[in-house]
Enzyme design. Structure first.
Site: not given
Length: 265
Positions: A57-58, A61
């Site tokens: 998820h990170e 980004h």
């Protein structure tokens, strides 16, 4: 020197490799019923896989930000998938894992720090914020693939329950993180399209956005509506409420198991 630093900043961290290895080994243990207490293997498998999804998820980004103009994400270590490299490791990893253990809910973590001034174009800003929840959506589709592909023949019941519960975590994380509240990715998607004065007005509330959303989930009517929506999404992917419940039951190895779910023996 710069090239070497950049290369090191994009090299996959041994920490992440170790977490993936734990996921694979514990997943095999669940599949094979290797451990007498299969539920402990379920706990390890789901927790490790959940941390992997948080890292991805990170990473999503950061990777999107890199291609949008913020090259600093490489030097900050965000592209190594090392959970300890994030700006808020407590928010990004520790608290989401604790909430899974305590409440069985996929709490979204804190985002990596993106230098927005280096990025031009509102669409790019929105895409950077959307990349994280979209990763959870993709992870949920992978977890539920055996269900919606009708390929469950031969899949051990414990492994099926574990996948169902893991899918529940991914769906809850995707939905919660997509709420357009300051501090969450959903707000980050629409923020570039808001007026400057409105952004300045709501900016002080960003640190409390996640707390406010979580507080709303304590309201019985909101909680019921939220999980009804989650169950409806999972049913559309072939995962029943019974399977997600039994997945949570197996995950909590420290509690007396519900005999209806029976993953051992």
């Amino acid at each position: 020197m710069t090239t070497g630093t950049t290369t090191a900043g994009r090299r996959i961290s041994p920490v992440f490799v170790a977490i993936v290895a734990i996921t694979a080994v514990s997943g095999w243990a669940v599949w094979a019923g290797f451990a007498e207490q299969t539920t402990f293997a379920v706990f390890l498998f789901v927790t490790a896989a959940w941390i992997v999804s948080l890292c991805l998820h990170e990473y999503a980004h950061a990777r999107t930000a890199l291609h949008s103009g913020d090259t600093t994400v490489s030097t900050k270590g965000y592209l190594t998938l090392n959970p300890f490299a994030y700006t808020h490791a407590l928010l990004s990893i520790v608290l989401p894992v604790l909430f899974v253990i305590m409440g069985g809910i996929g709490l979204p973590g804190g985002a990596v720090f993106i230098e927005r001034g280096r990025i031009r174009g509102r669409w790019r800003h929105s895409l950077i914020s959307a990349a994280g929840p979209l990763t959870n959506v993709l992870f949920a589709l992978v977890c539920t693939a055996p269900f919606w592909l009708d390929a469950l023949d031969g899949v051990p019941v414990a492994f099926r329950y574990a996948l169902g519960f893991l899918a529940l975590l991914q769906v809850t994380a995707a939905i919660l993180n997509s709420v357009p509240v300051p501090g969450l990715d959903g707000y980050g998607v629409i923020e570039p399209w808001l007026s400057h004065s409105l952004r300045r007005t709501v900016e002080p509330f960003a640190p409390f956005g996640l707390i406010a959303v979580f507080g709303l989930l304590w309201v019985p009517e909101v909680n019921a509506a939220f999980f009804d929506a989650i169950d409806a999404i999972l049913r559309s992917l072939g995962v029943s409420e019974f399977e997600t419940y039994c997945g949570l039951d197996a995950y909590r190895f420290w509690q007396t198991p519900n005999p209806v779910c029976a993953v051992n023996g």
